[in-house]
Design an enzyme around this catalytic site. Structure first.
Site, short mmCIF file in Angstrom:
data_model
loop_
_atom_site.label_atom_id
_atom_site.label_comp_id
_atom_site.label_asym_id
_atom_site.label_seq_id
_atom_site.Cartn_x
_atom_site.Cartn_y
_atom_site.Cartn_z
N HIS A 231 4.71 48.31 30.03
CA HIS A 231 5.53 47.48 29.13
C HIS A 231 4.92 47.45 27.72
CE1 HIS A 231 7.86 46.34 32.58
NE2 HIS A 231 6.85 45.69 33.13
N ASP B 166 10.65 50.80 37.29
CA ASP B 166 10.10 49.46 37.51
C ASP B 166 10.87 48.66 38.56
OD1 ASP B 166 8.71 47.10 37.28
OD2 ASP B 166 9.28 46.66 35.24
ZN ZN Z 1 6.04 46.16 37.16
#
Ligand code: ZN
Length: 456
Positions: A283, A334
């Site tokens: 991220h 994800d």
């Molecule tokens: Zn994750």
């Protein structure tokens, strides 16, 4: 919520057949343009030769469309796939989504996890993904009681990947607290080994195999205290293993880190020895310039997961600034709001356009590199993600004659693939020299049926 098992999913899949050579209508060999009529010969699980050839041997299999290296899905939590559709209803935040995710986690045991992950990994294969980085933290049974085999859940994931036909880097994740100085809750107890040395002992029992790499992960600076970060970083360093961590996904994480430690998550991780050329910051949505300098200076990776980040209202990561600082971009699906590496790739550029008002920060070849070469390297597969002699024979072919991709001409085939094609346009996939997707379908798994069976 329950997740059903199914006796018919116990069968072991065949892993596809081998073909001695492919004649690619168009192939992306790492440059700005695709090359026409490329003959790729295969020896075992490796590419033996790559040559332009207008007159291939009679036994070469023609691959129509654009052939690229297999995609690397650098950040996955397989069980989050159960939230697709469900998590998009109503309102909320990352934190309310997490409550839904914990409900799914609570319903899993090794058998159910294997069935679910096998179906999800098969969906990945059908989307052209040849390696997955599985960020694995659901280690133990209810109440945190270990299974007889302390790695039963990790073993279930490895078996699922093997049956689905893709390689796995199992990023065994340390998770010790519910937040900075916060007790674990009931679900989180299943994630925790109690302390970092116990984590290291359990993780050390896992072993690499030809299609398996064992890496490490620090769940986040919320879930792993600074002393434990040092232990995990040292474990990965001793083995030369990949080390991943969720970093600055939410502003609240930064605020808590600065309040508790006087440092951002990246500064804390760097201070404790985690940030290196084997490190991936997952991220990194809300990072500072100093954080980016630390990641770039260490030759680290930043894994962007744009379809999850937008689903969870996380924000837009500074992809161009990451790259300009010297960090390398990778991609992950994800939470599996969708499993489509082409969608992740174009989202990096398109989100940046919305945030910056500038077009063209990331061209199609650089986005493909994030989806292939960089992703594999960040997962410890340095001999994959390239169509070149000696590399693992992973070939993903994207049809250029569908309603989404027809027209445009060969000179724009890379742009067509990255900015218009979807996972549904992937019609042929070879992983480690074996055909695993033919005519758009997994060769041994009815993916939609197994997903329907394995998911609530
Ligand atoms: Zn994750």
């Amino acid at each position: 919520m329950t997740v059903r098992g199914s006796a018919r999913m116990r069968r072991v899949s065949s892993n596809g057949w081998r073909v001695p050579s492919y004649h690619c209508e168009l192939a992306w060999l790492g440059d700005d343009q695709a090359v026409a009529d490329v003959l790729v010969t295969i020896d075992g699980d490796r590419i033996a030769s790559v040559d332009p050839s207008a007159s291939p041997p009679a036994d070469a299999t023609r691959l129509r469309g654009l052939t690229v290296p297999g995609f690397a899905n650098s950040h996955s939590h397989a069980f989050h796939r159960a939230l697709r559709g469900r998590a998009q209803a109503g309102t909320g935040s990352f934190w309310t989504w997490r409550e839904q995710m914990y409900e799914v986690a609570a319903s899993l045991d090794p058998d159910r996890y294997r069935d679910l992950a096998r179906a999800v990994f098969a969906e990945m294969v059908q989307a052209g993904i040849s390696a997955v980085g599985e960020f694995h933290y659901l280690h133990h049974g209810p109440g945190g009681v270990p299974y007889d085999d302390h790695n039963a859940m990790g073993a279930a994931l490895i078996a699922a990947a093997t049956e689905a036909g893709l390689r796995i880097t199992l990023l065994d994740t340390c998770y010790l607290q519910g937040g900075i100085d916060v007790e674990l809750d009931e679900t989180q107890r299943r994630f925790s080994d109690g302390d970092a040395l116990a984590w290291a002992t359990r993780a050390s029992a896992l072993q690499d195999a030809p299609t398996v790499r064992i890496g490490a992960a620090i769940h986040s600076v919320r879930a792993v205290d600074p002393a434990a970060i040092e232990v995990v970083a040292a474990w990965a360093g001793e083995r030369g293993a990949p080390l991943h961590a969720h970093v600055s996904e939410q502003p609240a994480e930064n605020e808590q880190s600065v309040a508790a430690f006087g440092r951002t998550p990246i500064q804390l991780l760097a201070e404790r020895g985690a940030v290196s050329e084997r490190f991936t910051a997952v991220h990194a949505t809300h990072v500072t310039e100093d954080d980016l300098d630390a990641l770039g200076g260490a030759d680290s990776w930043c894994c962007l997961c744009p379809t999850t980040e937008r689903d969870l209202a996380d924000g837009i990561g500074p992809a161009r600034a990451m790259r300009d600082a010297g960090a390398h971009l990778t991609l992950g699906s994800d939470s599996h709001a969708v499993i489509d590496l082409l969608e992740e790739a174009r989202a990096v550029e398109l989100d940046e356009r919305l945030a910056s008002g500038v077009r063209g920060s990331h061209d199609a070849p650089s986005l493909l590199r994030a989806a292939t070469t960089h992703g594999h390297e960040s997962l410890g597969w340095r001999d994959a993600g390239r169509i070149e002699p000696g590399a693992l024979a992973d070939l993903t072919t994207i049809a250029l004659d569908t309603v989404r991709t027809a027209g445009g001409g060969p000179e724009h085939s890379i742009e067509m693939a990255v900015f218009a094609a979807t996972a549904a346009d992937v019609h042929h996939v070879v992983i480690g020299g074996r055909v695993v997707v033919s005519d758009g379908h997994h060769v041994s798994i009815d993916v939609a049926a197994e997903l329907a069976d394995a998911l609530p």
